[in-house]
Scaffold this motif. Structure first.
Motif, PDB file in Angstrom:
ATOM      1  N   SER A  42       8.456  -4.268   6.323  1.00  0.00           N
ATOM      2  CA  SER A  42       7.083  -4.774   6.375  1.00  0.00           C
ATOM      3  C   SER A  42       6.399  -4.591   5.034  1.00  0.00           C
ATOM      4  O   SER A  42       5.683  -5.483   4.557  1.00  0.00           O
ATOM      5  CB  SER A  42       6.262  -4.035   7.431  1.00  0.00           C
ATOM      6  OG  SER A  42       6.904  -4.084   8.660  1.00  0.00           O
ATOM      7  N   THR A  43       6.608  -3.423   4.416  1.00  0.00           N
ATOM      8  CA  THR A  43       5.991  -3.177   3.112  1.00  0.00           C
ATOM      9  C   THR A  43       6.496  -4.190   2.089  1.00  0.00           C
ATOM     10  O   THR A  43       5.705  -4.741   1.315  1.00  0.00           O
ATOM     11  CB  THR A  43       6.314  -1.750   2.619  1.00  0.00           C
ATOM     12  OG1 THR A  43       6.007  -0.840   3.668  1.00  0.00           O
ATOM     13  CG2 THR A  43       5.494  -1.401   1.397  1.00  0.00           C
ATOM     14  N   SER A  47       2.846 -11.595   8.464  1.00  0.00           N
ATOM     15  CA  SER A  47       2.061 -10.433   8.886  1.00  0.00           C
ATOM     16  C   SER A  47       1.127 -10.778  10.041  1.00  0.00           C
ATOM     17  O   SER A  47       0.937  -9.971  10.943  1.00  0.00           O
ATOM     18  CB  SER A  47       1.320  -9.798   7.707  1.00  0.00           C
ATOM     19  OG  SER A  47       0.319 -10.635   7.263  1.00  0.00           O
ATOM     20  N   ARG A  71       3.361 -11.161  13.184  1.00  0.00           N
ATOM     21  CA  ARG A  71       3.818  -9.868  13.687  1.00  0.00           C
ATOM     22  C   ARG A  71       2.708  -9.206  14.513  1.00  0.00           C
ATOM     23  O   ARG A  71       2.943  -8.710  15.608  1.00  0.00           O
ATOM     24  CB  ARG A  71       4.210  -8.973  12.510  1.00  0.00           C
ATOM     25  CG  ARG A  71       5.026  -7.772  12.894  1.00  0.00           C
ATOM     26  CD  ARG A  71       5.070  -6.825  11.720  1.00  0.00           C
ATOM     27  NE  ARG A  71       3.722  -6.633  11.204  1.00  0.00           N
ATOM     28  CZ  ARG A  71       3.448  -6.137  10.003  1.00  0.00           C
ATOM     29  NH1 ARG A  71       4.413  -5.820   9.200  1.00  0.00           N
ATOM     30  NH2 ARG A  71       2.190  -5.986   9.619  1.00  0.00           N
ATOM     31  N   ASP A  72       1.481  -9.241  13.977  1.00  0.00           N
ATOM     32  CA  ASP A  72       0.358  -8.678  14.733  1.00  0.00           C
ATOM     33  C   ASP A  72       0.189  -9.390  16.066  1.00  0.00           C
ATOM     34  O   ASP A  72      -0.077  -8.770  17.093  1.00  0.00           O
ATOM     35  CB  ASP A  72      -0.942  -8.793  13.927  1.00  0.00           C
ATOM     36  CG  ASP A  72      -0.946  -7.857  12.728  1.00  0.00           C
ATOM     37  OD1 ASP A  72      -0.014  -7.029  12.631  1.00  0.00           O
ATOM     38  OD2 ASP A  72      -1.854  -7.962  11.903  1.00  0.00           O
ATOM     39  N   GLU A 111       4.801  -7.376   2.557  1.00  0.00           N
ATOM     40  CA  GLU A 111       3.418  -7.338   2.087  1.00  0.00           C
ATOM     41  C   GLU A 111       3.342  -7.338   0.556  1.00  0.00           C
ATOM     42  O   GLU A 111       2.399  -7.874  -0.021  1.00  0.00           O
ATOM     43  CB  GLU A 111       2.691  -6.125   2.678  1.00  0.00           C
ATOM     44  CG  GLU A 111       1.969  -6.501   3.958  1.00  0.00           C
ATOM     45  CD  GLU A 111       1.821  -5.351   4.923  1.00  0.00           C
ATOM     46  OE1 GLU A 111       1.847  -4.194   4.464  1.00  0.00           O
ATOM     47  OE2 GLU A 111       1.685  -5.605   6.131  1.00  0.00           O
ATOM     48  N   PRO A 137       4.564 -14.519   3.422  1.00  0.00           N
ATOM     49  CA  PRO A 137       4.126 -13.192   3.862  1.00  0.00           C
ATOM     50  C   PRO A 137       2.861 -13.224   4.735  1.00  0.00           C
ATOM     51  O   PRO A 137       2.737 -12.424   5.661  1.00  0.00           O
ATOM     52  CB  PRO A 137       3.871 -12.427   2.565  1.00  0.00           C
ATOM     53  CG  PRO A 137       4.037 -13.367   1.460  1.00  0.00           C
ATOM     54  CD  PRO A 137       4.689 -14.580   1.951  1.00  0.00           C
ATOM     55  N   TYR A 138       1.938 -14.172   4.445  1.00  0.00           N
ATOM     56  CA  TYR A 138       0.723 -14.250   5.278  1.00  0.00           C
ATOM     57  C   TYR A 138       1.090 -14.594   6.717  1.00  0.00           C
ATOM     58  O   TYR A 138       0.605 -14.004   7.671  1.00  0.00           O
ATOM     59  CB  TYR A 138      -0.244 -15.308   4.754  1.00  0.00           C
ATOM     60  CG  TYR A 138      -0.734 -15.041   3.369  1.00  0.00           C
ATOM     61  CD1 TYR A 138      -1.571 -13.953   3.113  1.00  0.00           C
ATOM     62  CD2 TYR A 138      -0.368 -15.846   2.322  1.00  0.00           C
ATOM     63  CE1 TYR A 138      -2.004 -13.696   1.849  1.00  0.00           C
ATOM     64  CE2 TYR A 138      -0.807 -15.593   1.037  1.00  0.00           C
ATOM     65  CZ  TYR A 138      -1.628 -14.519   0.808  1.00  0.00           C
ATOM     66  OH  TYR A 138      -2.051 -14.265  -0.453  1.00  0.00           O
ATOM     67  N   SER A 158       9.375 -17.889   8.327  1.00  0.00           N
ATOM     68  CA  SER A 158       8.460 -16.810   8.700  1.00  0.00           C
ATOM     69  C   SER A 158       8.631 -16.445  10.172  1.00  0.00           C
ATOM     70  O   SER A 158       8.546 -15.271  10.552  1.00  0.00           O
ATOM     71  CB  SER A 158       7.019 -17.210   8.421  1.00  0.00           C
ATOM     72  OG  SER A 158       6.673 -18.300   9.226  1.00  0.00           O
ATOM     73  N   ARG A 173      -2.063   1.550   0.350  1.00  0.00           N
ATOM     74  CA  ARG A 173      -1.528   1.628   1.708  1.00  0.00           C
ATOM     75  C   ARG A 173      -1.236   3.063   2.119  1.00  0.00           C
ATOM     76  O   ARG A 173      -1.261   3.399   3.303  1.00  0.00           O
ATOM     77  CB  ARG A 173      -0.283   0.768   1.826  1.00  0.00           C
ATOM     78  CG  ARG A 173      -0.634  -0.682   2.002  1.00  0.00           C
ATOM     79  CD  ARG A 173       0.551  -1.586   1.968  1.00  0.00           C
ATOM     80  NE  ARG A 173       0.141  -2.880   1.449  1.00  0.00           N
ATOM     81  CZ  ARG A 173      -0.572  -3.751   2.136  1.00  0.00           C
ATOM     82  NH1 ARG A 173      -0.925  -3.479   3.363  1.00  0.00           N
ATOM     83  NH2 ARG A 173      -0.925  -4.900   1.604  1.00  0.00           N
ATOM     84  N   ALA A 208       9.438 -12.741  11.454  1.00  0.00           N
ATOM     85  CA  ALA A 208       8.587 -12.093  12.457  1.00  0.00           C
ATOM     86  C   ALA A 208       9.409 -11.697  13.685  1.00  0.00           C
ATOM     87  O   ALA A 208       9.217 -10.610  14.249  1.00  0.00           O
ATOM     88  CB  ALA A 208       7.436 -13.017  12.857  1.00  0.00           C
TER      89      ALA A 208
END
Lengths: 322, 291
Positions: free
Chosen positions: A120-121, A194, A197-198, A124, A190-191, A100, B283, A104
């Motif tokens: 990114s999609t 994301s 990344r934030d 997710e 994925p958690y 991960s 989305r 990222a």
């Protein structure tokens, strides 16, 4: 603001408060439902304590470290499932953390802009795939692969190393703690990505750019600017993912093997708290039901402490950097 | 940034620089490999689902109930069960979640209470769904001594609730105060300001939240095992046990009968692609705040 609203409407209609009933009803129900969130947490805690009480009365606190799960003789202990839960979570983190981190880093530092959104999609969507699908995929695709190729290779190489070898010995079952850990790592990936990344994006661009301006390479920028700046958030992301991995049910139930025997080998079948709940709950009653509830209570304590610490860390980051 | 990172190559006569560039290339290569692995995994899972599920996909799936092993059948009862339980769950969770989120921003902003609720809500977002299942079993199944679709809907509502609270709160926070103040200045009471101004401004984001919550709960399996359980025949009675797609998939996939496994794959295909489409649609409504 209420002050403003009330006096304004007061002036308009002369004496009557046209919004007052509405304000009380609306504001009141908003308050009640907000409180409901707290009540839910309290309710979960209390109901689990009540349901688990008979098991703890019967076995005492040694329930937690007793290695037994025998519905015929009505002897129960949490150690085998607790062990499986922690080990699978640990394996998931060992695999999931570096991968991960790599994704990222790719998304924030290396990825060309036109690929950012689609990738990114896709990540997710990986999070959106229901856990039961991971379970089926694990049982029908991953487990045979593990049994035929990966586990024999591991047993043949790592299994021969002194000391470490005991963790990688025994026949290749295909299903077991190790396979469950791999599935979990894919699920929590994925958690982590994301959130990370934030968190990486909270690093002010000036910091990054000054480092690049000094001639730093991408890896040096990540290692000496981005990671130190966002350390708390990154660890928060890992802990949050660990919380998920510990409580994940369906993906694990399919591939963990459902054995209540603790084996030193990571490749051996085992069980987690969540998987034994899913397997045994419908047919359980009496002391077995209460013991399962006690397992649920332990899982609750375990996951909520991990998640709570993770949230505190993420909150601290948010407060510090807005 | 890619080009920036490559600049040291110009001076690559220097051994130190060469080592730094090499380290950078290795890490970049590993990051790309990690991303590739993630994308490959998604493609693998979806591709395998299509491959296994597509052959069983037929009209019969939607018209016949789940069969006993060895005979013909479909998933009609499980599909209607999933729609009903998910629908009732989301209908329960949406008003409660939106109002709770409203309280956090419009009434409680900056207060200790709102902060505690927000923290607890964030914890509930990541809580394992199986724990919610145990809780609902205690309050809605054990007292009446039978499993029911109501209990399943309540469990799913409790899972959806924190997601809706979270997105509502995030979206309302983005509504500029100037909008609210303008409405107040016109003499609107607070509740009308919230409904007419704040909700309208945040509508798209809140809709995204609700749709994502639907996507999340429609794939949930574990809590339904303790609440709605399953039912081999068609029922629309919320007070009886009810079949749902995820639970039927769980039951059928683990069984040793080939026709059950085929149905499980078809069900898995249905649920996964519905969830993924729902996600993409949700989305597309989301306001693009990032970047």
């Amino acid at each position: 603001m209420t002050q403003v609203a009330v006096s304004a409407s007061h002036g308009q209609r002369g004496g009557a408060h046209p919004g007052r009933v509405g304000n009380i009803l609306f504001g009141g129900s908003a308050w009640i439902f907000a409180i409901l969130v707290l009540v839910l947490l309290a309710g979960v805690t209390v109901s689990l304590v009540i349901a688990a009480a008979p098991a703890f009365r019967e076995f005492g606190f040694s329930f937690i470290w007793t290695e037994a799960w025998n519905p015929v003789k009505d002897r129960f202990g949490a150690l085998p499932t607790l062990y499986g839960t922690v080990i699978t979570g640990f394996i998931a983190m060992i695999i999931g953390v570096p991968v991960s981190l790599g994704i990222a880093i790719f998304l924030t530092e290396l990825c060309p802009n036109y690929l950012k959104r689609p990738i990114s999609t896709a990540v997710e969507l990986l999070a959106a795939v229901p856990s039961i699908i991971y379970g089926m995929w694990g049982l029908f695709v991953l487990a045979p692969l593990m049994q035929k190729y990966i586990e024999p290779a591991i047993i043949g190489t790592l299994g021969n190393i002194p000391l470490v070898g005991v963790f990688f010995q025994g026949p290749p079952y295909g299903i077991g703690l190790f396979t469950a850990g791999i599935i979990l790592s894919a699920m929590v990936l994925p958690y982590m990505v994301s959130i990370m990344r934030d968190v990486f994006e909270t690093v002010p661009p000036q910091f990054r750019e000054s480092a690049y301006g000094l001639g730093a390479t991408t890896w040096e920028v990540v290692r000496s600017v981005v990671l130190p700046y966002s350390r708390v958030g990154v660890i928060g992301a890992f802990m949050l993912a660990l919380g998920r991995a510990l409580g994940e049910t369906m993906a694990v139930t399919f591939v963990v093997g459902n054995s209540y025997h603790i084996s030193t080998s990571l490749l051996a079948p085992g069980s987690t708290i969540a998987s034994s709940l899913a397997n045994e709950f419908a047919e359980a009653d009496g002391l077995q039901l209460s013991s399962l509830m006690a397992l649920g209570f332990l899982l609750f304590v375990l996951t909520f402490s991990v998640i709570g610490i993770a949230r505190l860390m993420l909150m601290r980051l948010q407060k510090r950097y807005g | 940034m890619v080009t920036l990172a490559k600049t040291p190559r110009v001076a690559s006569t220097n051994a130190v620089v060469r080592r730094r560039v090499r380290a950078n290339r290795i890490i970049s290569g590993l990051s790309i490999a990690a991303t590739g692995a993630g994308l490959f995994l998604l493609a693998w899972i979806l591709g395998y689902l299509l491959f296994k599920g597509f052959t069983t996909l037929s009209l019969q799936l939607f018209t016949m109930d789940t069969p006993p092993p060895g005979s013909n059948g479909g998933l009609a009862n499980a599909i209607i069960g999933s729609l009903l339980i998910t629908g009732v769950g989301i209908l329960l969770a949406t008003p409660i979640g939106i109002l709770a989120g409203t309280f956090l921003i419009e009434y409680g902003r900056g207060t200790k209470l709102a902060e505690v609720i927000r923290f607890v809500n964030d914890m509930l977002v990541s809580a394992p769904s199986i724990i919610i299942g145990l809780f609902v079993y205690q309050i809605a199944v054990a007292p009446v001594h039978h499993f029911s679709a109501w209990a399943g809907a309540i469990a799913l509502a409790i899972i959806a609730l924190p997601i809706i609270v979270r997105t509502t709160q995030d979206m309302l926070q983005l509504v500029p105060d100037a909008l609210r103040e303008a409405a107040f200045a016109l003499g609107a009471p607070k509740w009308r300001v919230i409904v007419v101004v704040s909700y309208r401004a945040a509508f798209q984001g809140m809709l995204t939240g609700v749709l994502l919550a639907v996507a999340r709960i429609s794939g949930e399996t574990a809590p339904l095992l303790f609440t709605a359980l399953s039912n081999p025949s068609w029922t629309t009675s919320m007070s009886s046990p009810m079949a749902t797609l995820p639970v039927v998939i769980y039951k059928f996939a683990g069984a040793p009968y080939q026709d059950w496994q085929n149905l499980a794959w078809a069900g898995a295909l249905l649920i996964t692609f519905s969830v993924l489409i729902l996600n993409v649609v949700a989305r597309s409504f989301a306001p693009r705040t990032r970047n």
